[in-house]
Design a protein around this motif. Structure first.
Motif, PDB file in Angstrom:
ATOM      1  N   HIS A 149      13.995  46.095  32.605  1.00 25.10           N
ATOM      2  CA  HIS A 149      15.290  45.416  32.754  1.00 25.10           C
ATOM      3  C   HIS A 149      15.199  44.272  33.770  1.00 25.10           C
ATOM      4  O   HIS A 149      16.027  43.378  33.761  1.00 25.10           O
ATOM      5  CB  HIS A 149      16.400  46.406  33.134  1.00 25.10           C
ATOM      6  N   ARG A 171      23.130  35.198  44.060  1.00 23.73           N
ATOM      7  CA  ARG A 171      22.768  36.374  43.244  1.00 23.73           C
ATOM      8  C   ARG A 171      21.383  36.197  42.628  1.00 23.73           C
ATOM      9  O   ARG A 171      20.564  37.103  42.647  1.00 23.73           O
ATOM     10  CB  ARG A 171      23.792  36.559  42.120  1.00 23.73           C
ATOM     11  N   LYS A 173      18.827  34.198  43.535  1.00 23.16           N
ATOM     12  CA  LYS A 173      17.649  34.105  44.399  1.00 23.16           C
ATOM     13  C   LYS A 173      17.274  35.455  44.985  1.00 23.16           C
ATOM     14  O   LYS A 173      16.101  35.699  45.264  1.00 23.16           O
ATOM     15  CB  LYS A 173      17.839  33.039  45.475  1.00 23.16           C
ATOM     16  N   ARG A 174      18.241  36.347  45.131  1.00 19.64           N
ATOM     17  CA  ARG A 174      17.844  37.655  45.644  1.00 19.64           C
ATOM     18  C   ARG A 174      17.081  38.459  44.604  1.00 19.64           C
ATOM     19  O   ARG A 174      16.295  39.320  44.933  1.00 19.64           O
ATOM     20  CB  ARG A 174      19.063  38.405  46.126  1.00 19.64           C
ATOM     21  N   LEU A 177      13.344  37.961  44.979  1.00 17.19           N
ATOM     22  CA  LEU A 177      12.622  38.541  46.117  1.00 17.19           C
ATOM     23  C   LEU A 177      11.857  39.769  45.647  1.00 17.19           C
ATOM     24  O   LEU A 177      12.324  40.454  44.748  1.00 17.19           O
ATOM     25  CB  LEU A 177      13.598  38.956  47.211  1.00 17.19           C
ATOM     26  N   PRO A 178      10.777  40.149  46.238  1.00 16.23           N
ATOM     27  CA  PRO A 178      10.050  39.294  47.172  1.00 16.23           C
ATOM     28  C   PRO A 178       9.212  38.273  46.406  1.00 16.23           C
ATOM     29  O   PRO A 178       8.746  38.559  45.319  1.00 16.23           O
ATOM     30  CB  PRO A 178       9.155  40.287  47.903  1.00 16.23           C
ATOM     31  N   HIS A 288      15.103  33.136  49.404  1.00 16.90           N
ATOM     32  CA  HIS A 288      16.337  33.411  50.136  1.00 16.90           C
ATOM     33  C   HIS A 288      16.650  32.320  51.155  1.00 16.90           C
ATOM     34  O   HIS A 288      17.756  32.248  51.667  1.00 16.90           O
ATOM     35  CB  HIS A 288      16.301  34.797  50.779  1.00 16.90           C
TER      36      HIS A 288
ATOM     37  N   ALA B 333      25.388  35.254  54.934  1.00 21.75           N
ATOM     38  CA  ALA B 333      24.588  35.314  53.711  1.00 21.75           C
ATOM     39  C   ALA B 333      23.109  35.364  54.052  1.00 21.75           C
ATOM     40  O   ALA B 333      22.342  36.118  53.446  1.00 21.75           O
ATOM     41  CB  ALA B 333      24.887  34.105  52.837  1.00 21.75           C
ATOM     42  N   MET B 336      22.154  38.772  55.231  1.00 27.06           N
ATOM     43  CA  MET B 336      22.094  39.694  54.092  1.00 27.06           C
ATOM     44  C   MET B 336      20.775  39.509  53.340  1.00 27.06           C
ATOM     45  O   MET B 336      20.162  40.469  52.895  1.00 27.06           O
ATOM     46  CB  MET B 336      23.252  39.420  53.122  1.00 27.06           C
ATOM     47  N   ASP B 337      20.383  38.246  53.186  1.00 28.54           N
ATOM     48  CA  ASP B 337      19.098  37.965  52.538  1.00 28.54           C
ATOM     49  C   ASP B 337      17.967  38.645  53.283  1.00 28.54           C
ATOM     50  O   ASP B 337      17.077  39.246  52.691  1.00 28.54           O
ATOM     51  CB  ASP B 337      18.816  36.451  52.525  1.00 28.54           C
ATOM     52  N   GLU B 338      18.018  38.520  54.597  1.00 30.46           N
ATOM     53  CA  GLU B 338      16.959  39.127  55.406  1.00 30.46           C
ATOM     54  C   GLU B 338      16.948  40.640  55.253  1.00 30.46           C
ATOM     55  O   GLU B 338      15.896  41.262  55.210  1.00 30.46           O
ATOM     56  CB  GLU B 338      17.137  38.742  56.886  1.00 30.46           C
ATOM     57  N   LEU B 341      15.466  41.460  51.886  1.00 32.20           N
ATOM     58  CA  LEU B 341      14.030  41.230  51.947  1.00 32.20           C
ATOM     59  C   LEU B 341      13.325  42.392  52.646  1.00 32.20           C
ATOM     60  O   LEU B 341      12.306  42.905  52.179  1.00 32.20           O
ATOM     61  CB  LEU B 341      13.801  39.945  52.735  1.00 32.20           C
ATOM     62  N   MET B 344      13.272  45.459  50.456  1.00 31.76           N
ATOM     63  CA  MET B 344      12.304  45.348  49.369  1.00 31.76           C
ATOM     64  C   MET B 344      10.877  45.502  49.856  1.00 31.76           C
ATOM     65  O   MET B 344      10.039  46.056  49.156  1.00 31.76           O
ATOM     66  CB  MET B 344      12.464  44.005  48.692  1.00 31.76           C
ATOM     67  N   ASP B 426      27.970  42.915  49.184  1.00 33.53           N
ATOM     68  CA  ASP B 426      26.723  42.200  48.936  1.00 33.53           C
ATOM     69  C   ASP B 426      26.055  42.673  47.651  1.00 33.53           C
ATOM     70  O   ASP B 426      25.819  43.861  47.445  1.00 33.53           O
ATOM     71  CB  ASP B 426      25.761  42.412  50.114  1.00 33.53           C
ATOM     72  N   THR B 428      23.009  42.291  46.288  1.00 31.05           N
ATOM     73  CA  THR B 428      21.688  42.913  46.276  1.00 31.05           C
ATOM     74  C   THR B 428      21.771  44.348  46.747  1.00 31.05           C
ATOM     75  O   THR B 428      21.178  45.257  46.159  1.00 31.05           O
ATOM     76  CB  THR B 428      20.722  42.133  47.182  1.00 31.05           C
ATOM     77  N   ARG B 431      23.244  46.266  44.087  1.00 33.82           N
ATOM     78  CA  ARG B 431      22.342  46.404  42.957  1.00 33.82           C
ATOM     79  C   ARG B 431      21.283  47.484  43.229  1.00 33.82           C
ATOM     80  O   ARG B 431      20.960  48.285  42.366  1.00 33.82           O
ATOM     81  CB  ARG B 431      21.658  45.062  42.670  1.00 33.82           C
ATOM     82  N   ARG B 435      21.006  50.698  40.974  1.00 31.41           N
ATOM     83  CA  ARG B 435      19.737  51.034  40.342  1.00 31.41           C
ATOM     84  C   ARG B 435      19.395  52.476  40.660  1.00 31.41           C
ATOM     85  O   ARG B 435      18.997  53.258  39.816  1.00 31.41           O
ATOM     86  CB  ARG B 435      18.655  50.100  40.901  1.00 31.41           C
ATOM     87  N   ARG B 438      21.689  54.882  38.727  1.00 29.41           N
ATOM     88  CA  ARG B 438      21.291  55.005  37.320  1.00 29.41           C
ATOM     89  C   ARG B 438      20.015  55.812  37.177  1.00 29.41           C
ATOM     90  O   ARG B 438      19.886  56.676  36.328  1.00 29.41           O
ATOM     91  CB  ARG B 438      21.072  53.608  36.712  1.00 29.41           C
TER      92      ARG B 438
END
Lengths: 322, 457
Positions: A149, A171, A173-174, A177-178, A288, B333, B336-338, B341, B344, B426, B428, B431, B435, B438
């Motif tokens: 997916h 949305r 660009k996240r 990552l990475p 990001h 923002a 949040m990205d950091e 990251l 992940m 946020d 991500t 999500r 995930r 699910r």
């Protein structure tokens, strides 16, 4: 580059045995021109398949790479795939090839007259066609490192309203990552050239390019003149960021020949020119950190007056404006 | 003045001929017929005349074809730096006037090239021949016509042999110059055929620079000092991931003169992205929380500089107009990205890393950062499934930021709720949680359907 309206995202493509030697002086990641070439080839393929879209720029996010080289030691050598023999049984002349396996996301700016309801279907068709193409000389193979997916192609119609557009991009660009996207830093190259010239008026653009391509370790004295005086070695970097030398296109080294004037040309109707590779500095940027889709997109930006056949990317316009 | 130039050039050439004669005649007796033949051969006019003939077997180039493929036969070119367009990219035009020209062709005629490289008053005979220098002409011969014929022959060393040609082994690519790559009808106008040649003079300069940085005495001394922690003014230059490509195999001279001087080695500078590999990512061991002060998360350099900037911004006590909110939202923002990251990177570690005995993370953070462990570890899975750990993570993040921005600027309940709300919104973060949900559902389904389960008879 004008503002992009639609993006086509082909996420997490696994490319096996792509060409790792990107120019006579660089290696490690295929040349951006290989991806732009893919874009043009794809557009023509789609046209003949009855899918009418126009592709004008392309971005790459690299999630993983695996260069096929010897490890250890100061110098890397390439794993060679073959040891051919010629008719006489002697070793045939070969050109060393470097290979790299890649896990990449491709992002195209795309335009079509087709209705929005068809976008998703078109995206899937295009994804299928790309899966059968060569990318930088490598083949697209199933990517087992991410769930399916996360590999679905996406067509994103970017909103006209800036705020909404920013959210859409956030949305996107996240999901990237990475990874790292390649951007162009011509500005660093010329900036560093000026810096070097302040110390040495003879310093050339080539000197600046080499200086940005290496690590410079300097020694300074800590606590000078004191009993605890000691030398301290440090790496000095003129700019932040992961900077790399990259090829960005070609410059003319001959006149432009009329069709048929040069023997053994690939066709008899296109004008022909001998060229050399041209180089600049690129920066690998985590998506990001990007503000807008244009930051990662590359496009053809020739200057025929100056006989330059080159690619461009606008990331530095925003990065330096900050 | 002119007389002395002419004489100077003449004697430079004579000196060259004498040295070559001496080397060749060294082992011969003057009464040997071969000696006599050599004397004949090295007569000034005879040698020059022969050289003017043999020069046709050589070509001086700046851009050669053979490195593209050793079997390619086609044009190589002489395009010196000053003949090229000036622009802001790196190419052969950036070379200085004393660049090294390369020679391709019959290696047996290389002495002619050595002859042309002779310099008088900082100018090589080749340069003089190319400029059709009258002093060179007078030095060569008293007969102007003869001199002119020789000079033309020598100057032709930079001319491509025969007509311009490419080759099936050479590289040719179509480059878009029009607007539309798919416009098949006008494709002859929309594309150019570009044939890249190897910029051998440029490559040579790069090779010499890198070799100097690697092998020169100064470089060795500087590296030694660095290893021993001693002071030295000379910097150490290193080229990370430098690769070498071999050209011409065991016969580099078949490619070109300069390639031979480089021992067939061609340096390639590395362009690859930073590696995301797990090698660089370490699990947060021996800490109870990644959100302690400053904590594993807060110590990341990007996070640190973001927090610093945000703090400075807030401390200026900006009026709460639209612009302020925009900027603050930008910072939010980016933070949040950091965070995304960071999560992940942790997820990319081998699943189950949090079961290490050195891992002291509170369970909520382990649930968040090591989701893969739930696959094998039943107890972990059940525990993870039974608590609303994501609410706890939001709370912890908000607390951490509160502390990071705190001190001079204590945050009130309003701000605290703002951060918590932002994280809840946020995408991500959501999500990842979705995930998770699910995946957990399908896992539970699989588990209940397993043969040998409770319902199985």
């Amino acid at each position: 580059m004008s503002e992009v309206k639609n993006l086509l995202v082909l996420p997490r493509l696994r490319v096996q045995n792509a060409n790792a030697i990107s120019s006579p002086m660089t290696w490690g990641f295929p040349a951006m021109s290989a991806f732009v070439g893919l874009m043009h080839a794809l557009e023509r393929k789609l046209f003949s398949a009855g899918i009418n879209v126009s592709l004008s720029s392309i971005g790459i996010i690299c999630h993983d790479f695996d260069a096929q080289t010897t490890e250890g030691g100061y110098i890397r050598g390439f794993h060679l795939t073959r040891n051919p023999v010629d008719k006489t049984g002697g070793t045939a002349a070969i050109v060393e090839e470097g290979r790299v396996h890649l896990d990449i996301t491709l992002v195209f700016s795309i335009e079509t007259a087709a209705a929005e309801s068809e976008h998703s279907n078109m995206a899937h068709q295009i994804n299928d066609i790309v899966a059968g193409m060569r990318i930088a000389g490598g083949s697209v193979v199933p990517n087992r490192s991410v769930p399916s997916h996360q590999q679905r192609p996406q067509w994103v119609v970017l909103d006209d309203k800036e705020e909404e557009r920013a959210k859409q991009f956030a949305r996107l660009k996240r999901r990237w990552l990475p990874g790292f996207a390649l951007t162009l830093r011509d500005d660093y190259l010329s900036g560093h050239h000026q810096t070097l010239q302040q110390q040495n008026p003879e310093a050339s653009l080539l000197d600046a390019w080499l200086d940005l391509s290496r690590l410079n370790h300097h020694c300074s004295m800590e606590n000078e003149g004191q009993p605890n005086e000691k030398p301290a070695w440090q790496v000095q970097r003129p700019y932040r960021g992961w900077l790399v030398p990259i090829p960005v296109g070609y410059g003319a080294i001959s006149d432009l020949f009329n069709p048929g004037e040069v023997a053994n040309a690939r066709d008899e109707k296109t004008r022909f020119r001998f060229v050399e590779s041209l180089y600049s500095i690129g920066e690998w940027v985590s998506p990001h950190r990007m503000k807008q889709p244009e930051d990662l997109l590359w496009y053809v930006d020739n200057d025929e007056e100056a006989d330059l056949y080159r690619l461009n990317n606008d990331y530095h316009l925003r990065a330096t404006a900050q | 003045m002119a007389i002395t130039q002419q004489l100077g050039i003449r004697s430079t050439i004579e000196q060259f001929l004498k040295e070559r004669f001496d080397t060749k005649a060294e082992k011969l007796q003057p009464d040997d017929p071969k000696y006599q033949a050599l004397v004949e051969q090295f007569q000034f006019d005879t040698w020059i005349n022969d050289a003017a003939r043999r020069v046709g077997q050589l070509q001086v180039v700046t851009h050669s074809l053979k490195p593209i493929h050793p079997d390619a036969k086609g044009s190589s070119l002489y395009a010196p730096p000053e003949s090229l367009n000036k622009h802001n990219l790196v190419g052969s035009h950036t070379l200085s006037a004393n660049f090294a020209g390369d020679v391709v062709g019959n290696a047996a005629a290389l002495d002619v090239y050595k002859f042309l490289k002779l310099t008088f008053e900082d100018k090589s005979l080749l340069e003089r021949a190319l400029e059709n220098d009258s002093e060179l002409a007078k030095a060569l011969s008293g007969k102007p016509e003869q001199a002119q014929a020789w000079i033309s022959a020598f100057a032709a060393i930079t001319e491509p042999r025969g007509e311009h040609a490419s080759h099936t082994r050479g590289k040719q690519l179509y480059w878009l110059v029009g607007d539309d790559a798919a416009d098949v009808e006008n494709e002859a106008e929309n594309f150019r055929l570009l044939a890249p040649l190897y910029a051998t003079s440029l490559a040579h300069r790069v090779f010499q620079t890198i070799n100097h940085d690697r092998f020169s005495e100064e470089a060795k001394d500087a590296r030694k000092a660095k290893r021993e922690g001693k002071y030295v003014e000379q910097p150490v230059h290193s080229y990370p991931n430098l690769a070498v490509q071999k050209m011409g195999g065991t016969k580099p001279q078949n490619i070109s003169q300069l390639n031979s001087e480089r021992g067939g080695n061609n340096y390639l500078l590395a362009s690859m992205p930073p590696s995301w590999n797990v090698r660089d990512t370490r699990p947060p061991l021996k800490v109870a929380s990644v959100f302690s002060d400053p904590g594993v998360f807060g110590s990341r350099s990007e996070v640190r500089s973001l927090v610093k900037d945000l703090k400075q911004f807030l401390e200026k006590n900006p009026t709460s107009d639209m612009h302020t909110r925009d900027l603050r939202d930008d910072y939010t923002a980016m933070l949040m990205d950091e965070l995304a990251l960071f999560a992940m990177q942790m997820h990319s570690l081998p699943a189950g890393w949090s079961s290490d005995e050195k891992c002291e993370l509170v369970s909520e953070e382990a649930f968040w950062l090591d989701p893969g462990r739930a696959v094998e570890d039943v107890a972990f899975r059940e525990a993870r499934n039974s608590v609303e750990w994501s609410e706890d993570i939001r709370h912890r993040f908000a607390n951490w930021l509160n502390a990071a921005l705190g001190g001079k600027l204590p945050l009130g309940d309003v701000e605290f709720r703002h951060w918590k709300k932002t994280l809840a919104k946020d995408m991500t973060h959501q999500r990842l949680l979705d995930r998770d949900r699910r995946w957990m559902e399908s896992l539970m389904e699989d588990l209940t359907n397993l043969p040998g389960g409770d319902d199985d008879e």
